[in-house]
Design an enzyme around this catalytic site. Sequence first.
Site, PDB file in Angstrom:
ATOM      1  N   HIS A 173       0.843  -1.205   0.000  1.00 61.35           N
ATOM      2  CA  HIS A 173       0.000   0.000   0.000  1.00 61.35           C
ATOM      3  C   HIS A 173       0.880   1.258   0.000  1.00 61.35           C
ATOM      4  CE1 HIS A 173      -2.854  -2.877   2.096  1.00 61.35           C
ATOM      5  NE2 HIS A 173      -3.618  -2.401   1.142  1.00 61.35           N
TER       6      HIS A 173
ATOM      7  N   VAL B 154       4.758  -5.829  -4.240  1.00 60.46           N
ATOM      8  CA  VAL B 154       5.858  -5.755  -3.269  1.00 60.46           C
ATOM      9  C   VAL B 154       5.906  -7.095  -2.535  1.00 60.46           C
ATOM     10  CG1 VAL B 154       6.771  -4.554  -1.246  1.00 60.46           C
ATOM     11  CG2 VAL B 154       5.571  -3.263  -3.031  1.00 60.46           C
TER      12      VAL B 154
ATOM     13  N   GLN C 142      -0.080  -4.827  -8.675  1.00 61.31           N
ATOM     14  CA  GLN C 142      -0.058  -5.929  -9.658  1.00 61.31           C
ATOM     15  C   GLN C 142      -0.556  -7.248  -9.070  1.00 61.31           C
ATOM     16  OE1 GLN C 142       3.832  -7.071 -11.304  1.00 61.31           O
ATOM     17  NE2 GLN C 142       2.930  -9.105 -11.595  1.00 61.31           N
TER      18      GLN C 142
END
Length: 257
Positions: free
Chosen positions: A32, A169, A141
């Site tokens: 985030h 991430v 993604q």
Amino acid sequence: MKLVRTVDEMAQVALSHKVGLVPTMGAFHEGHLSLFRAARAECATVVVSLFVNPAQFGANEDLARYPRDEERDARLAEDAGVDVLFTPSAEQMYPEGFATWVDVAATGGEAVARPGHFRGVATVCLKLFNLVRADVAYFGQKDAQQAAVLRRMVRDLNVPVDLRVLPTVRDEDGLALSSRNAYLSPEEREQALALPRALETGRSAADPVAAARAALNGLDPDYVEVIDVGDARVLAAAARVGSTRLIDNVVLEGELR
Ligand code: PAF
């Protein structure tokens, strides 16, 4: 940072001409924060919405236990330079008599595994784009199929917002960051590593689906599929680790933007 709790107040907040929105369901992690920072770098005003959207959860899913910690999230958002944290209630987002849904035709992957999920996602995102008057909206993604569904909606309904998709991430060992990782026991977290590893194995194989399936190391997949996500094709999988459902994907071809 301004904390906005109602849709009426959100409509009145004076926003500058380039508004970046990061729609979230909270329980912030580095994934985030990477979206917040990208929005901060590109937009005059950064709005983060925090709304655990009941409409995108199936009857037997984890709505009730979804991790919630607004105080911590507000601190992290403020530290990342977010201007407005928008935390509407379910009653405001879906008032009595609510009767309009956005249903994007989607096939495979999450569309099949979670019937009605994308209808809830598309509906809430269109409402958020409108409420925040977002110029740009940021997604990760890890939810590549979600981003593709939203891109379809934006094109089909001429919604004046640009979508950006940023790389997943991962923790150092490869596990994609997800709010749901909080459910995993240490042993389950270890087992969960089979998911990113299987996708990595599949990525360079002649038959990516078969290779990834074979490398799942006992994890129970909902699906392992190659999914067309607009400008790219991804090898995507969803699997259960104990009672936790995790999703992940790797790009096979093209570029997610
Ligand atoms: O990706 C999510 O966290 C949610 O699906 C979203 C986009 C915030 C909509 O509720």
